[in-house]
Write a protein that holds these residues in place. Structure first.
Motif, PDB file in Angstrom:
ATOM      1  N   LEU A  77       0.829  -1.208   0.000  1.00 21.03           N
ATOM      2  CA  LEU A  77       0.000   0.000   0.000  1.00 21.03           C
ATOM      3  C   LEU A  77       0.865   1.260   0.000  1.00 21.03           C
ATOM      4  CD1 LEU A  77      -2.796  -1.064   2.503  1.00 21.03           C
ATOM      5  CD2 LEU A  77      -2.973  -0.882   0.019  1.00 21.03           C
ATOM      6  N   MET A  78       1.990   1.230   0.718  1.00 18.57           N
ATOM      7  CA  MET A  78       2.885   2.382   0.725  1.00 18.57           C
ATOM      8  C   MET A  78       3.535   2.584  -0.638  1.00 18.57           C
ATOM      9  SD  MET A  78       4.876   2.076   4.302  1.00 18.57           S
ATOM     10  CE  MET A  78       4.104   2.362   5.863  1.00 18.57           C
ATOM     11  N   GLY A  82       3.431   5.643  -3.797  1.00 20.76           N
ATOM     12  CA  GLY A  82       4.557   6.404  -4.315  1.00 20.76           C
ATOM     13  C   GLY A  82       5.863   6.239  -3.561  1.00 20.76           C
ATOM     14  N   LEU A  83       5.882   5.489  -2.483  1.00 13.09           N
ATOM     15  CA  LEU A  83       7.108   5.283  -1.727  1.00 13.09           C
ATOM     16  C   LEU A  83       8.065   4.419  -2.541  1.00 13.09           C
ATOM     17  CD1 LEU A  83       7.633   4.965   1.849  1.00 13.09           C
ATOM     18  CD2 LEU A  83       8.217   2.882   0.662  1.00 13.09           C
ATOM     19  N   ARG A  84       9.330   4.824  -2.627  1.00 18.06           N
ATOM     20  CA  ARG A  84      10.276   4.071  -3.432  1.00 18.06           C
ATOM     21  C   ARG A  84      11.556   3.706  -2.684  1.00 18.06           C
ATOM     22  NH1 ARG A  84       6.358   2.986  -5.673  1.00 18.06           N
ATOM     23  NH2 ARG A  84       5.700   3.646  -7.713  1.00 18.06           N
ATOM     24  N   SER A  85      12.145   4.597  -1.937  1.00 14.75           N
ATOM     25  CA  SER A  85      13.441   4.305  -1.326  1.00 14.75           C
ATOM     26  C   SER A  85      13.273   3.582   0.006  1.00 14.75           C
ATOM     27  CB  SER A  85      14.251   5.584  -1.128  1.00 14.75           C
ATOM     28  OG  SER A  85      13.756   6.323  -0.042  1.00 14.75           O
ATOM     29  N   TYR A 108      10.935   4.242   3.361  1.00  8.54           N
ATOM     30  CA  TYR A 108      10.114   3.145   3.876  1.00  8.54           C
ATOM     31  C   TYR A 108      10.329   2.974   5.381  1.00  8.54           C
ATOM     32  CZ  TYR A 108       8.759  -1.706   4.754  1.00  8.54           C
ATOM     33  OH  TYR A 108       8.219  -2.840   5.283  1.00  8.54           O
ATOM     34  N   CYS A 109      11.589   2.965   5.806  1.00  9.84           N
ATOM     35  CA  CYS A 109      11.886   2.814   7.239  1.00  9.84           C
ATOM     36  C   CYS A 109      11.322   3.980   8.041  1.00  9.84           C
ATOM     37  CB  CYS A 109      13.390   2.704   7.456  1.00  9.84           C
ATOM     38  SG  CYS A 109      14.085   1.168   6.858  1.00  9.84           S
ATOM     39  N   GLU A 110      11.450   5.185   7.501  1.00 12.42           N
ATOM     40  CA  GLU A 110      10.918   6.364   8.186  1.00 12.42           C
ATOM     41  C   GLU A 110       9.396   6.292   8.296  1.00 12.42           C
ATOM     42  OE1 GLU A 110      10.522  11.132   7.391  1.00 12.42           O
ATOM     43  OE2 GLU A 110      12.230  10.076   6.535  1.00 12.42           O
ATOM     44  N   ALA A 111       8.747   5.864   7.233  1.00 10.42           N
ATOM     45  CA  ALA A 111       7.285   5.753   7.244  1.00 10.42           C
ATOM     46  C   ALA A 111       6.823   4.685   8.236  1.00 10.42           C
ATOM     47  CB  ALA A 111       6.773   5.428   5.844  1.00 10.42           C
ATOM     48  N   MET A 112       7.526   3.557   8.283  1.00  4.44           N
ATOM     49  CA  MET A 112       7.156   2.506   9.233  1.00  4.44           C
ATOM     50  C   MET A 112       7.389   2.965  10.667  1.00  4.44           C
ATOM     51  SD  MET A 112       5.795  -0.044   7.731  1.00  4.44           S
ATOM     52  CE  MET A 112       6.026  -1.698   8.319  1.00  4.44           C
ATOM     53  N   ARG A 113       8.449   3.728  10.900  1.00  4.60           N
ATOM     54  CA  ARG A 113       8.708   4.246  12.251  1.00  4.60           C
ATOM     55  C   ARG A 113       7.606   5.226  12.653  1.00  4.60           C
ATOM     56  NH1 ARG A 113      13.712   6.510  11.808  1.00  4.60           N
ATOM     57  NH2 ARG A 113      12.750   8.481  11.286  1.00  4.60           N
ATOM     58  N   ASP A 114       7.139   6.036  11.700  1.00  3.69           N
ATOM     59  CA  ASP A 114       6.061   6.981  11.992  1.00  3.69           C
ATOM     60  C   ASP A 114       4.730   6.273  12.240  1.00  3.69           C
ATOM     61  OD1 ASP A 114       7.836   9.051  11.709  1.00  3.69           O
ATOM     62  OD2 ASP A 114       7.179   9.593   9.681  1.00  3.69           O
ATOM     63  N   ASP A 144      10.669  -1.349  17.013  1.00  2.00           N
ATOM     64  CA  ASP A 144      11.835  -2.137  17.407  1.00  2.00           C
ATOM     65  C   ASP A 144      11.614  -3.630  17.157  1.00  2.00           C
ATOM     66  OD1 ASP A 144      13.321   0.076  18.139  1.00  2.00           O
ATOM     67  OD2 ASP A 144      12.639   0.001  20.228  1.00  2.00           O
ATOM     68  N   ASP A 145      10.363  -4.087  17.308  1.00  2.00           N
ATOM     69  CA  ASP A 145      10.050  -5.485  17.013  1.00  2.00           C
ATOM     70  C   ASP A 145      10.043  -5.747  15.506  1.00  2.00           C
ATOM     71  OD1 ASP A 145       9.683  -6.102  19.727  1.00  2.00           O
ATOM     72  OD2 ASP A 145       7.596  -5.424  19.653  1.00  2.00           O
ATOM     73  N   MET A 146       9.666  -4.749  14.734  1.00  2.00           N
ATOM     74  CA  MET A 146       9.579  -4.890  13.282  1.00  2.00           C
ATOM     75  C   MET A 146      10.913  -4.648  12.582  1.00  2.00           C
ATOM     76  SD  MET A 146       6.522  -5.705  12.265  1.00  2.00           S
ATOM     77  CE  MET A 146       6.539  -5.222  10.559  1.00  2.00           C
ATOM     78  N   ARG A 147      11.817  -3.946  13.221  1.00  2.00           N
ATOM     79  CA  ARG A 147      13.085  -3.544  12.576  1.00  2.00           C
ATOM     80  C   ARG A 147      13.827  -4.713  11.926  1.00  2.00           C
ATOM     81  NH1 ARG A 147      17.099   0.887  14.412  1.00  2.00           N
ATOM     82  NH2 ARG A 147      15.195   1.546  15.415  1.00  2.00           N
ATOM     83  N   PRO A 148      13.983  -5.884  12.592  1.00  2.00           N
ATOM     84  CA  PRO A 148      14.720  -6.963  11.932  1.00  2.00           C
ATOM     85  C   PRO A 148      14.052  -7.478  10.660  1.00  2.00           C
ATOM     86  CG  PRO A 148      14.406  -7.450  14.278  1.00  2.00           C
ATOM     87  CD  PRO A 148      13.599  -6.234  13.950  1.00  2.00           C
ATOM     88  N   HIS A 149      12.769  -7.193  10.485  1.00  2.00           N
ATOM     89  CA  HIS A 149      12.028  -7.727   9.353  1.00  2.00           C
ATOM     90  C   HIS A 149      11.828  -6.725   8.217  1.00  2.00           C
ATOM     91  CE1 HIS A 149      11.302 -10.824  12.253  1.00  2.00           C
ATOM     92  NE2 HIS A 149      10.534 -10.052  12.993  1.00  2.00           N
ATOM     93  N   LEU A 150      12.214  -5.490   8.398  1.00  2.00           N
ATOM     94  CA  LEU A 150      11.914  -4.455   7.410  1.00  2.00           C
ATOM     95  C   LEU A 150      12.541  -4.754   6.043  1.00  2.00           C
ATOM     96  CD1 LEU A 150      12.112  -1.145   9.445  1.00  2.00           C
ATOM     97  CD2 LEU A 150      10.093  -2.408   8.720  1.00  2.00           C
ATOM     98  N   LYS A 151      13.774  -5.199   6.036  1.00  2.00           N
ATOM     99  CA  LYS A 151      14.433  -5.472   4.760  1.00  2.00           C
ATOM    100  C   LYS A 151      13.730  -6.594   4.012  1.00  2.00           C
ATOM    101  CE  LYS A 151      19.066  -5.692   2.912  1.00  2.00           C
ATOM    102  NZ  LYS A 151      20.480  -5.813   3.229  1.00  2.00           N
ATOM    103  N   SER A 152      13.293  -7.611   4.731  1.00  2.00           N
ATOM    104  CA  SER A 152      12.576  -8.716   4.093  1.00  2.00           C
ATOM    105  C   SER A 152      11.219  -8.269   3.564  1.00  2.00           C
ATOM    106  CB  SER A 152      12.357  -9.848   5.094  1.00  2.00           C
ATOM    107  OG  SER A 152      13.581 -10.350   5.548  1.00  2.00           O
TER     108      SER A 152
END
Length: 111
Positions: free
Chosen positions: A76-77, A81-84, A88-94, A101-109
């Protein structure tokens, strides 16, 4: 300058506009976000007990529900229009500050 200045009324802050989520997808995104919070035990009605362990803490493995909800949120992000990866990390943190912190290890996947 006068010592009798009128007090300034505090202005109401507008809710932050999500720049990566379209208005049509906002309800689905909110539902996914709330379900992820509940899954990680951060919802209002779920109490998670802390587990005492020995040794080096291990990151939690991503289960099927986190994968399903996380990839849909990412889609959905990106559809909005989200690309970089940095954006993506900034949007998920917001969007998920309490479980980031629980999601951080999974963000790249998920990306």
């Amino acid at each position: 300058m006068s010592d009798h200045a009128e007090p300034v009324e505090p202005t109401q802050t507008k809710p932050k506009k999500r720049r990566w989520i379209s208005d049509e997808d906002a309800d689905e995104f909110n539902n996914l976000r709330d379900n992820l919070r509940k899954h990680f035990g951060k919802g209002d009605d779920i109490v998670q007990e802390s587990a005492e362990g020995y040794g080096k803490p291990q990151p939690k493995q991503m289960d099927a529900e986190v994968l399903r909800m996380g990839t849909r949120m990412t889609y959905l992000m990106m559809e909005g229009g989200l690309r970089s990866f940095a954006d993506y990390c900034e949007a998920m943190r917001d969007e998920l500050p309490d479980i980031f912190d629980d999601m951080r290890p999974h963000l790249k996947s998920l990306y």
